[in-house]
Design a protein around this motif. Structure first.
Motif, mmCIF file in Angstrom:
data_model
loop_
_atom_site.group_PDB
_atom_site.id
_atom_site.type_symbol
_atom_site.label_atom_id
_atom_site.label_comp_id
_atom_site.label_asym_id
_atom_site.label_seq_id
_atom_site.Cartn_x
_atom_site.Cartn_y
_atom_site.Cartn_z
ATOM 1 N N SER A 112 0.851 -1.192 0.000
ATOM 2 C CA SER A 112 0.000 0.000 0.000
ATOM 3 C C SER A 112 0.884 1.238 0.000
ATOM 4 C CB SER A 112 -0.893 0.013 1.252
ATOM 5 O OG SER A 112 -0.092 0.195 2.424
ATOM 6 N N THR A 113 0.271 2.388 -0.227
ATOM 7 C CA THR A 113 1.030 3.645 -0.211
ATOM 8 C C THR A 113 1.663 3.867 1.150
ATOM 9 O OG1 THR A 113 -0.508 4.577 -1.846
ATOM 10 C CG2 THR A 113 0.889 6.132 -0.650
ATOM 11 N N TYR A 114 0.879 3.612 2.197
ATOM 12 C CA TYR A 114 1.417 3.792 3.557
ATOM 13 C C TYR A 114 2.645 2.900 3.766
ATOM 14 C CZ TYR A 114 1.854 3.945 8.610
ATOM 15 O OH TYR A 114 2.363 4.098 9.878
ATOM 16 N N GLU A 115 2.536 1.631 3.370
ATOM 17 C CA GLU A 115 3.658 0.706 3.544
ATOM 18 C C GLU A 115 4.841 1.083 2.644
ATOM 19 O OE1 GLU A 115 2.265 -3.289 2.983
ATOM 20 O OE2 GLU A 115 1.075 -3.263 4.813
ATOM 21 N N LYS B 259 18.306 12.096 4.668
ATOM 22 C CA LYS B 259 17.468 13.026 5.438
ATOM 23 C C LYS B 259 16.306 13.608 4.636
ATOM 24 C CE LYS B 259 20.253 12.737 8.973
ATOM 25 N NZ LYS B 259 19.887 11.754 10.002
ATOM 26 N N SER B 260 16.344 13.455 3.314
ATOM 27 C CA SER B 260 15.292 14.068 2.491
ATOM 28 C C SER B 260 15.013 13.210 1.254
ATOM 29 C CB SER B 260 15.712 15.476 2.055
ATOM 30 O OG SER B 260 16.935 15.427 1.344
ATOM 31 N N ALA B 261 13.797 13.386 0.712
ATOM 32 C CA ALA B 261 13.389 12.578 -0.445
ATOM 33 C C ALA B 261 12.447 13.354 -1.351
ATOM 34 C CB ALA B 261 12.698 11.307 0.032
ATOM 35 N N ILE B 262 12.507 13.008 -2.637
ATOM 36 C CA ILE B 262 11.491 13.458 -3.597
ATOM 37 C C ILE B 262 10.586 12.254 -3.814
ATOM 38 C CG2 ILE B 262 11.008 14.296 -5.929
ATOM 39 C CD1 ILE B 262 14.021 15.200 -5.996
ATOM 40 N N ILE B 263 9.298 12.418 -3.580
ATOM 41 C CA ILE B 263 8.347 11.315 -3.769
ATOM 42 C C ILE B 263 7.696 11.465 -5.144
ATOM 43 C CG2 ILE B 263 6.219 10.239 -2.921
ATOM 44 C CD1 ILE B 263 7.108 11.192 -0.084
ATOM 45 N N VAL B 264 7.803 10.405 -5.940
ATOM 46 C CA VAL B 264 7.280 10.424 -7.313
ATOM 47 C C VAL B 264 6.092 9.475 -7.436
ATOM 48 C CG1 VAL B 264 7.806 9.845 -9.720
ATOM 49 C CG2 VAL B 264 9.522 11.019 -8.329
ATOM 50 N N SER B 265 5.017 9.992 -8.016
ATOM 51 C CA SER B 265 3.837 9.174 -8.308
ATOM 52 C C SER B 265 2.989 9.910 -9.336
ATOM 53 C CB SER B 265 3.038 8.893 -7.032
ATOM 54 O OG SER B 265 2.040 7.925 -7.289
ATOM 55 N N ASN B 266 1.794 9.391 -9.600
ATOM 56 C CA ASN B 266 0.857 10.133 -10.451
ATOM 57 C C ASN B 266 0.383 11.373 -9.702
ATOM 58 O OD1 ASN B 266 0.753 7.225 -11.388
ATOM 59 N ND2 ASN B 266 -0.389 8.253 -13.017
ATOM 60 N N MET B 267 0.057 12.413 -10.420
ATOM 61 C CA MET B 267 -0.374 13.671 -9.796
ATOM 62 C C MET B 267 -1.524 13.451 -8.814
ATOM 63 S SD MET B 267 -0.309 16.627 -12.674
ATOM 64 C CE MET B 267 1.213 17.227 -13.375
ATOM 65 N N PHE B 268 -2.481 12.595 -9.208
ATOM 66 C CA PHE B 268 -3.658 12.394 -8.351
ATOM 67 C C PHE B 268 -3.300 11.753 -7.015
ATOM 68 C CE2 PHE B 268 -3.859 8.552 -11.205
ATOM 69 C CZ PHE B 268 -3.679 7.564 -10.236
ATOM 70 N N HIS B 269 -2.147 11.134 -6.941
ATOM 71 C CA HIS B 269 -1.730 10.357 -5.773
ATOM 72 C C HIS B 269 -0.932 11.190 -4.764
ATOM 73 C CE1 HIS B 269 0.270 6.258 -4.529
ATOM 74 N NE2 HIS B 269 -0.709 6.609 -3.716
ATOM 75 N N GLU C 227 -1.214 14.183 -3.077
ATOM 76 C CA GLU C 227 -1.677 14.788 -1.821
ATOM 77 C C GLU C 227 -1.784 13.742 -0.716
ATOM 78 O OE1 GLU C 227 -4.444 18.200 0.013
ATOM 79 O OE2 GLU C 227 -5.138 17.342 -1.870
ATOM 80 N N ARG C 228 -2.286 12.565 -1.054
ATOM 81 C CA ARG C 228 -2.371 11.501 -0.037
ATOM 82 C C ARG C 228 -0.974 11.059 0.388
ATOM 83 N NH1 ARG C 228 -3.698 5.717 -0.422
ATOM 84 N NH2 ARG C 228 -4.064 6.019 -2.647
ATOM 85 N N ALA C 229 -0.077 10.964 -0.585
ATOM 86 C CA ALA C 229 1.317 10.620 -0.265
ATOM 87 C C ALA C 229 1.915 11.670 0.673
ATOM 88 C CB ALA C 229 2.140 10.517 -1.544
ATOM 89 N N HIS C 230 1.559 12.930 0.435
ATOM 90 C CA HIS C 230 2.032 14.032 1.295
ATOM 91 C C HIS C 230 1.522 13.869 2.732
ATOM 92 C CE1 HIS C 230 2.781 18.047 2.826
ATOM 93 N NE2 HIS C 230 1.483 18.227 2.999
ATOM 94 N N SER D 299 10.079 15.731 2.705
ATOM 95 C CA SER D 299 9.887 15.389 1.291
ATOM 96 C C SER D 299 9.360 16.531 0.438
ATOM 97 C CB SER D 299 8.915 14.203 1.188
ATOM 98 O OG SER D 299 7.735 14.481 1.909
ATOM 99 N N SER D 300 9.728 16.463 -0.836
ATOM 100 C CA SER D 300 9.086 17.266 -1.875
ATOM 101 C C SER D 300 8.478 16.249 -2.842
ATOM 102 C CB SER D 300 10.102 18.181 -2.569
ATOM 103 O OG SER D 300 11.126 17.428 -3.172
ATOM 104 N N PHE D 301 7.790 16.732 -3.875
ATOM 105 C CA PHE D 301 7.005 15.809 -4.713
ATOM 106 C C PHE D 301 7.145 16.143 -6.191
ATOM 107 C CE2 PHE D 301 5.311 15.982 -0.529
ATOM 108 C CZ PHE D 301 4.983 14.669 -0.235
ATOM 109 N N SER D 302 6.982 15.113 -7.011
ATOM 110 C CA SER D 302 6.959 15.292 -8.461
ATOM 111 C C SER D 302 5.949 14.306 -9.041
ATOM 112 C CB SER D 302 8.352 15.050 -9.047
ATOM 113 O OG SER D 302 8.348 15.315 -10.433
ATOM 114 N N GLY D 303 4.991 14.825 -9.793
ATOM 115 C CA GLY D 303 3.907 13.980 -10.292
ATOM 116 C C GLY D 303 3.895 13.825 -11.800
ATOM 117 N N VAL D 304 3.375 12.689 -12.239
ATOM 118 C CA VAL D 304 3.221 12.437 -13.672
ATOM 119 C C VAL D 304 1.738 12.387 -14.021
ATOM 120 C CG1 VAL D 304 5.403 11.183 -13.833
ATOM 121 C CG2 VAL D 304 3.299 9.902 -13.438
ATOM 122 N N TYR D 305 1.457 12.696 -15.279
ATOM 123 C CA TYR D 305 0.089 12.630 -15.801
ATOM 124 C C TYR D 305 0.170 11.899 -17.132
ATOM 125 C CZ TYR D 305 -4.567 14.121 -17.266
ATOM 126 O OH TYR D 305 -5.877 14.144 -17.683
#
Length: 195
Positions: free
Chosen positions: A116-119, A134-144, A146-149, A159-165
């Motif tokens: 799961s995303t949590y796991e 100490k830091s990460a960029i989390i990559v997933s689909n754009m819709f995913h 905010e929940r990942a955040h 973390s910071s984030f980068s999304g794909v569409y």
């Protein structure tokens, strides 16, 4: 009867408003997410077809590779256990794909215990702790994102984030955005109930 219909209508309006605000928040977060230089890039798991990443997973891996090549991070953590219909774990499929793209194997770390995303993020954080990241960029689909955040915040991942569409799969993308409204509220309520 009239009073009951009034209450029902008011409840319906409130539910629609909550859904609309949540949906807008998910879209805005996904569009405005910007990566920052970090110790690693975490690619959230996604389906594997046999031995090969699905189109959504492939796009996530492509984005991670792009960030890696631009010097945003030296390491990539690929997440996901082996699910039904998958010959290998999502993490293994992701690692093979990135290595074929030109990433040195030692810079691709596998997290292959999660379903799961949590796991994904819980076990990725353990990988980070082990490596001293100490830091990460989390990559997933754009819709995913905010929940990942929300989950990353709960797990105290800087973390910071980068999304794909994925334009070729519009139906699946639209479905993802709709589904995430419920998933985001589930995550919020789960967090509130733990206090």
């Amino acid at each position: 009867m009239r009073r009951f219909l009034k209450i029902l209508l008011c409840t319906l309006v409130i539910v629609i408003l909550i859904f609309a605000v949540t949906e807008a928040s998910i879209i805005i977060f996904g569009i405005s997410a910007k990566p920052k230089k970090s110790d690693c890039i975490i690619v959230l798991g996604c389906a594997v077809y046999g031995d090969f990443p699905s189109p959504f997973f492939r796009e996530r891996l492509n984005r991670a590779f792009e960030l890696y090549k631009k010097g945003y991070a030296r390491y990539i953590v690929v997440c996901g256990a082996k699910g039904p219909g998958e010959n290998i774990s999502e993490a293994e499929a992701g690692k093979r794909y990135l290595v074929e793209m030109g990433v040195l194997p030692k810079f691709v770390l596998k997290e292959d215990k999660s379903f799961s995303t949590y796991e994904n993020l819980l076990h990725a954080k353990r990988v980070m702790n082990k490596k001293g990241f100490k830091s990460a960029i989390i990559v997933s689909n754009m819709f995913h994102l905010e929940r990942a955040h929300l989950i990353a915040k709960k797990l105290k991942i800087n973390s910071s984030f980068s999304g794909v569409y994925v334009k070729q799969y519009l139906h699946e993308e639209y479905y993802g955005f709709m589904r995430e409204s419920v998933a985001v509220w589930y995550e919020i309520l789960k967090t509130l109930s733990s206090f």
